[in-house]
Scaffold this motif. Structure first.
Motif, PDB file in Angstrom:
ATOM      1  N   ARG A  12     -14.036   7.510  11.802  1.00 10.69           N
ATOM      2  CA  ARG A  12     -13.014   7.164  12.791  1.00 10.69           C
ATOM      3  C   ARG A  12     -11.982   6.197  12.201  1.00 10.69           C
ATOM      4  O   ARG A  12     -11.390   6.468  11.190  1.00 10.69           O
ATOM      5  CB  ARG A  12     -13.650   6.597  14.067  1.00 10.69           C
ATOM      6  N   SER A  13     -11.802   5.030  12.785  1.00  6.80           N
ATOM      7  CA  SER A  13     -10.729   4.136  12.369  1.00  6.80           C
ATOM      8  C   SER A  13     -10.963   3.460  11.024  1.00  6.80           C
ATOM      9  O   SER A  13     -10.028   2.921  10.442  1.00  6.80           O
ATOM     10  CB  SER A  13     -10.467   3.083  13.437  1.00  6.80           C
ATOM     11  N   ALA A  14     -12.177   3.512  10.500  1.00  6.10           N
ATOM     12  CA  ALA A  14     -12.383   3.021   9.131  1.00  6.10           C
ATOM     13  C   ALA A  14     -11.596   3.888   8.145  1.00  6.10           C
ATOM     14  O   ALA A  14     -11.296   3.450   7.029  1.00  6.10           O
ATOM     15  CB  ALA A  14     -13.861   3.003   8.777  1.00  6.10           C
ATOM     16  N   SER A  15     -11.230   5.089   8.578  1.00  8.75           N
ATOM     17  CA  SER A  15     -10.351   5.952   7.758  1.00  8.75           C
ATOM     18  C   SER A  15      -9.044   5.231   7.438  1.00  8.75           C
ATOM     19  O   SER A  15      -8.466   5.419   6.368  1.00  8.75           O
ATOM     20  CB  SER A  15     -10.033   7.259   8.493  1.00  8.75           C
ATOM     21  N   LYS A  16      -8.573   4.416   8.367  1.00 11.78           N
ATOM     22  CA  LYS A  16      -7.321   3.681   8.182  1.00 11.78           C
ATOM     23  C   LYS A  16      -7.412   2.751   6.972  1.00 11.78           C
ATOM     24  O   LYS A  16      -6.456   2.591   6.217  1.00 11.78           O
ATOM     25  CB  LYS A  16      -6.967   2.891   9.438  1.00 11.78           C
ATOM     26  N   SER A  17      -8.561   2.113   6.798  1.00 10.13           N
ATOM     27  CA  SER A  17      -8.746   1.208   5.659  1.00 10.13           C
ATOM     28  C   SER A  17      -8.736   1.976   4.344  1.00 10.13           C
ATOM     29  O   SER A  17      -8.222   1.481   3.331  1.00 10.13           O
ATOM     30  CB  SER A  17     -10.050   0.428   5.811  1.00 10.13           C
ATOM     31  N   VAL A  18      -9.291   3.164   4.340  1.00  6.51           N
ATOM     32  CA  VAL A  18      -9.276   3.974   3.124  1.00  6.51           C
ATOM     33  C   VAL A  18      -7.840   4.410   2.809  1.00  6.51           C
ATOM     34  O   VAL A  18      -7.433   4.423   1.649  1.00  6.51           O
ATOM     35  CB  VAL A  18     -10.249   5.167   3.244  1.00  6.51           C
ATOM     36  N   ILE A  19      -7.061   4.724   3.842  1.00  3.32           N
ATOM     37  CA  ILE A  19      -5.639   5.034   3.625  1.00  3.32           C
ATOM     38  C   ILE A  19      -4.944   3.837   2.973  1.00  3.32           C
ATOM     39  O   ILE A  19      -4.151   3.989   2.043  1.00  3.32           O
ATOM     40  CB  ILE A  19      -4.945   5.434   4.942  1.00  3.32           C
ATOM     41  N   SER A  20      -5.246   2.626   3.431  1.00  2.00           N
ATOM     42  CA  SER A  20      -4.652   1.431   2.826  1.00  2.00           C
ATOM     43  C   SER A  20      -5.022   1.326   1.346  1.00  2.00           C
ATOM     44  O   SER A  20      -4.162   1.000   0.514  1.00  2.00           O
ATOM     45  CB  SER A  20      -5.122   0.175   3.558  1.00  2.00           C
ATOM     46  N   LEU A  21      -6.286   1.597   1.025  1.00  2.00           N
ATOM     47  CA  LEU A  21      -6.696   1.604  -0.383  1.00  2.00           C
ATOM     48  C   LEU A  21      -5.893   2.630  -1.183  1.00  2.00           C
ATOM     49  O   LEU A  21      -5.447   2.352  -2.300  1.00  2.00           O
ATOM     50  CB  LEU A  21      -8.184   1.949  -0.505  1.00  2.00           C
ATOM     51  N   LEU A  22      -5.722   3.809  -0.607  1.00  2.00           N
ATOM     52  CA  LEU A  22      -4.991   4.878  -1.297  1.00  2.00           C
ATOM     53  C   LEU A  22      -3.523   4.520  -1.495  1.00  2.00           C
ATOM     54  O   LEU A  22      -2.932   4.861  -2.524  1.00  2.00           O
ATOM     55  CB  LEU A  22      -5.143   6.199  -0.548  1.00  2.00           C
ATOM     56  N   VAL A  23      -2.927   3.820  -0.538  1.00  2.00           N
ATOM     57  CA  VAL A  23      -1.542   3.366  -0.715  1.00  2.00           C
ATOM     58  C   VAL A  23      -1.481   2.376  -1.881  1.00  2.00           C
ATOM     59  O   VAL A  23      -0.592   2.445  -2.728  1.00  2.00           O
ATOM     60  CB  VAL A  23      -0.978   2.751   0.587  1.00  2.00           C
ATOM     61  N   GLY A  24      -2.450   1.464  -1.938  1.00  2.00           N
ATOM     62  CA  GLY A  24      -2.496   0.524  -3.054  1.00  2.00           C
ATOM     63  C   GLY A  24      -2.638   1.234  -4.389  1.00  2.00           C
ATOM     64  O   GLY A  24      -1.984   0.863  -5.375  1.00  2.00           O
ATOM     65  N   ILE A  25      -3.469   2.254  -4.441  1.00  2.00           N
ATOM     66  CA  ILE A  25      -3.643   3.027  -5.670  1.00  2.00           C
ATOM     67  C   ILE A  25      -2.346   3.747  -6.024  1.00  2.00           C
ATOM     68  O   ILE A  25      -1.933   3.786  -7.191  1.00  2.00           O
ATOM     69  CB  ILE A  25      -4.825   4.009  -5.526  1.00  2.00           C
ATOM     70  N   ALA A  26      -1.663   4.305  -5.016  1.00  2.00           N
ATOM     71  CA  ALA A  26      -0.387   4.993  -5.263  1.00  2.00           C
ATOM     72  C   ALA A  26       0.654   4.010  -5.817  1.00  2.00           C
ATOM     73  O   ALA A  26       1.446   4.373  -6.691  1.00  2.00           O
ATOM     74  CB  ALA A  26       0.124   5.658  -3.984  1.00  2.00           C
ATOM     75  N   ILE A  27       0.637   2.775  -5.345  1.00  2.00           N
ATOM     76  CA  ILE A  27       1.542   1.758  -5.883  1.00  2.00           C
ATOM     77  C   ILE A  27       1.156   1.443  -7.328  1.00  2.00           C
ATOM     78  O   ILE A  27       2.009   1.389  -8.214  1.00  2.00           O
ATOM     79  CB  ILE A  27       1.537   0.489  -4.988  1.00  2.00           C
ATOM     80  N   ASP A  28      -0.136   1.293  -7.580  1.00  2.28           N
ATOM     81  CA  ASP A  28      -0.616   1.019  -8.932  1.00  2.28           C
ATOM     82  C   ASP A  28      -0.259   2.148  -9.900  1.00  2.28           C
ATOM     83  O   ASP A  28       0.065   1.906 -11.058  1.00  2.28           O
ATOM     84  CB  ASP A  28      -2.131   0.803  -8.911  1.00  2.28           C
ATOM     85  N   HIS A  29      -0.288   3.371  -9.417  1.00  2.94           N
ATOM     86  CA  HIS A  29       0.040   4.551 -10.234  1.00  2.94           C
ATOM     87  C   HIS A  29       1.548   4.824 -10.291  1.00  2.94           C
ATOM     88  O   HIS A  29       1.962   5.849 -10.808  1.00  2.94           O
ATOM     89  CB  HIS A  29      -0.690   5.777  -9.697  1.00  2.94           C
ATOM     90  N   LYS A  30       2.329   3.934  -9.700  1.00  4.77           N
ATOM     91  CA  LYS A  30       3.799   4.030  -9.719  1.00  4.77           C
ATOM     92  C   LYS A  30       4.331   5.244  -8.952  1.00  4.77           C
ATOM     93  O   LYS A  30       5.439   5.697  -9.186  1.00  4.77           O
ATOM     94  CB  LYS A  30       4.349   4.045 -11.146  1.00  4.77           C
ATOM     95  N   LEU A  31       3.535   5.752  -8.013  1.00  8.12           N
ATOM     96  CA  LEU A  31       4.008   6.828  -7.131  1.00  8.12           C
ATOM     97  C   LEU A  31       4.856   6.249  -6.009  1.00  8.12           C
ATOM     98  O   LEU A  31       5.686   6.935  -5.425  1.00  8.12           O
ATOM     99  CB  LEU A  31       2.833   7.610  -6.551  1.00  8.12           C
ATOM    100  N   ILE A  32       4.598   4.985  -5.683  1.00  2.71           N
ATOM    101  CA  ILE A  32       5.349   4.221  -4.685  1.00  2.71           C
ATOM    102  C   ILE A  32       5.719   2.905  -5.369  1.00  2.71           C
ATOM    103  O   ILE A  32       4.871   2.281  -6.017  1.00  2.71           O
ATOM    104  CB  ILE A  32       4.493   3.953  -3.428  1.00  2.71           C
ATOM    105  N   ALA A  33       6.977   2.489  -5.223  1.00  7.27           N
ATOM    106  CA  ALA A  33       7.431   1.276  -5.916  1.00  7.27           C
ATOM    107  C   ALA A  33       6.730   0.019  -5.407  1.00  7.27           C
ATOM    108  O   ALA A  33       6.282  -0.811  -6.196  1.00  7.27           O
ATOM    109  CB  ALA A  33       8.946   1.133  -5.791  1.00  7.27           C
TER     110      ALA A  33
END
Length: 181
Positions: A12-33
């Motif tokens: 359920r809403s713990a999915s939201k926290s995993v999305i936050s982790l994935l956004v951080g990874i996308a920033i680390d991978h330079k997919l998002i500035a």
């Protein structure tokens, strides 16, 4: 309903926290500035429908649920004014979210908002060029040794459910918790 170590649990809403982790990874991978990128930058195809004020909303605002979007998940599920069910029933939930008015300036108020998380999930798909489940597998779950997971779609409209759709085994959820520690 029996649950054991091999059962994928509805996060359920713990999915939201995993999305936050994935956004951080996308920033680390330079997919998002950065988390300070404007949300609308990722949705040029919705420029005509976005409500005034969306230009000031950043990814950080979505991550902290401080976007100022007029959003209400505190109603009965069957109440048409509850925004959450619309994520699964609208043919185009991204349009639904971006057309919502900005009721308060970003950072002024915290409002629980699964729609913001759905926008983040869609942004992850757009910047990675992959379905959310495939991106999550590649950058988070495989490195953690998590093989048995599922990211469900909303049943009515078939769209990915970033805010509520993760299903994962208990020991694999513990791996995510250990990563955060």
């Amino acid at each position: 309903f029996d649950h054991d170590a091999t059962t994928r649990h509805d996060m359920r809403s713990a999915s939201k926290s995993v999305i936050s982790l994935l956004v951080g990874i996308a920033i680390d991978h330079k997919l998002i500035a950065s988390a300070d990128e404007p949300v609308v930058k990722f949705f040029p195809d919705y420029a005509a429908v976005k409500s005034p004020g969306w230009d000031q909303v950043t990814l950080r605002h979505l991550l902290t649920m401080s976007s100022g979007v007029q959003w209400d998940e505190n109603r009965d599920w069957n109440d048409p004014k509850n925004d959450e069910p619309h994520l699964g029933s609208e043919a185009d939930p991204i349009r639904y979210i971006l057309s919502k008015p900005i009721a308060k300036p970003p950072d002024a108020v915290w409002t629980y908002n699964g729609g913001g998380t759905d926008l983040l999930g869609n942004i992850l798909e757009r910047v990675s060029g992959k379905p959310l489940e495939a991106f999550a597998r590649e950058v988070l779950f495989q490195p953690l040794g998590v093989a048995d997971f599922e990211w469900r779609n909303y049943p009515k409209n078939g769209k990915i459910a970033p805010a509520v759709g993760l299903r994962i085994r208990p020991r694999d959820a513990a791996k995510i918790g250990q990563l955060m520690l």
